[in-house]
Design a protein around this motif. Structure first.
Motif, PDB file in Angstrom:
ATOM      1  N   UNK A  71     -41.117   8.134  -5.812  1.00 47.37           N
ATOM      2  CA  UNK A  71     -41.540   8.726  -7.356  1.00 47.37           C
ATOM      3  C   UNK A  71     -40.068   9.916  -8.141  1.00 47.37           C
ATOM      4  N   UNK A  72     -39.814  10.272  -6.803  1.00 49.86           N
ATOM      5  CA  UNK A  72     -38.637  10.834  -6.741  1.00 49.86           C
ATOM      6  C   UNK A  72     -37.310  10.318  -6.972  1.00 49.86           C
ATOM      7  N   UNK A  73     -37.223   8.945  -6.368  1.00 46.24           N
ATOM      8  CA  UNK A  73     -36.330   8.194  -6.620  1.00 46.24           C
ATOM      9  C   UNK A  73     -36.094   7.097  -7.838  1.00 46.24           C
ATOM     10  N   UNK A  74     -37.430   7.315  -8.233  1.00 45.65           N
ATOM     11  CA  UNK A  74     -37.320   6.976  -9.812  1.00 45.65           C
ATOM     12  C   UNK A  74     -36.811   7.710 -10.367  1.00 45.65           C
ATOM     13  N   UNK A  75     -37.030   8.647 -10.671  1.00 47.16           N
ATOM     14  CA  UNK A  75     -36.660   9.257 -11.824  1.00 47.16           C
ATOM     15  C   UNK A  75     -35.359   9.520 -11.191  1.00 47.16           C
ATOM     16  N   UNK A  76     -34.709   9.865 -10.330  1.00 44.04           N
ATOM     17  CA  UNK A  76     -33.266   9.865 -10.372  1.00 44.04           C
ATOM     18  C   UNK A  76     -32.160   8.947 -11.061  1.00 44.04           C
ATOM     19  N   UNK A  77     -32.582   7.862 -10.687  1.00 47.80           N
ATOM     20  CA  UNK A  77     -32.623   6.292 -11.491  1.00 47.80           C
ATOM     21  C   UNK A  77     -32.754   6.103 -12.767  1.00 47.80           C
TER      22      UNK A  77
END
Length: 183
Positions: A71-77
């Motif tokens: 989820x953190x990866x997706x938020x950064x993307x």
């Protein structure tokens, strides 16, 4: 405001872009006129705490750590694609079930090519969706809220992301960079 371009339309565009990606991290925003003023009305989120209120980004319990990191990866993307120039700890929220929610996108969707976040890992399924986007699809989904220059800048940032991802893959290998989401 204080040297930043801000618009309620960006809040709605952020929600509509979230829907295009099936991200489910941005609460609903709709355009409303109240007492003669046009703006965005947001769905209020109950039972959430900001990273700021939690003293920084929280660490998930071991059984939820993988999903939380994705989820953190997706938020950064997502922030990189929309040029969120204000990704502060007060705008990233979590609920008791470790769902990440993103708020306050009023300063997003500028024409900069700069990326907001450094990316170390990439959520494969989200990246595939981002790669499939083109100007007609973004115009259809976001054109009521954004101009052509803002939409083209999103694609330029996506191209910058592609360059950064290629560097990561060259350095660490595809298997180390791309992460699959849990179903």
């Amino acid at each position: 405001y204080r040297g930043f371009w801000e618009s309620y339309k960006n809040e709605i565009a952020a929600y509509e872009f979230d829907k295009l990606l099936h991200l489910d991290m941005v609460p609903p925003y709709v355009e409303r006129r109240i007492s003669g003023d046009l703006g965005a009305a947001a769905m209020w989120l109950e039972g959430v705490k900001s990273f700021k209120d939690l003293g920084g980004p929280p660490t998930a319990p071991p059984q939820l750590a993988y999903n939380w990191s994705v989820q953190l990866m997706k938020a950064k993307m997502y922030d990189n694609m929309i040029a969120n120039t204000d990704p502060n700890l007060g705008n990233w929220l979590k609920d008791d079930e470790w769902n990440l929610m993103l708020i306050d996108h009023s300063r997003s969707f500028t024409t900069t090519r700069n990326l907001t976040h450094k990316m170390d890992h990439i959520a494969r399924q989200l990246w595939t969706k981002m790669l499939a986007l083109d100007e007609p699809a973004l115009t259809k989904g976001l054109g009521a809220w954004l101009g052509k220059n803002e939409i083209r800048a999103m694609l330029q940032r996506r191209d910058r992301m592609k360059e950064e991802i290629a560097k990561l893959v060259a350095k660490d290998g595809e298997a180390a960079v791309f992460v699959d989401e849990l179903k």
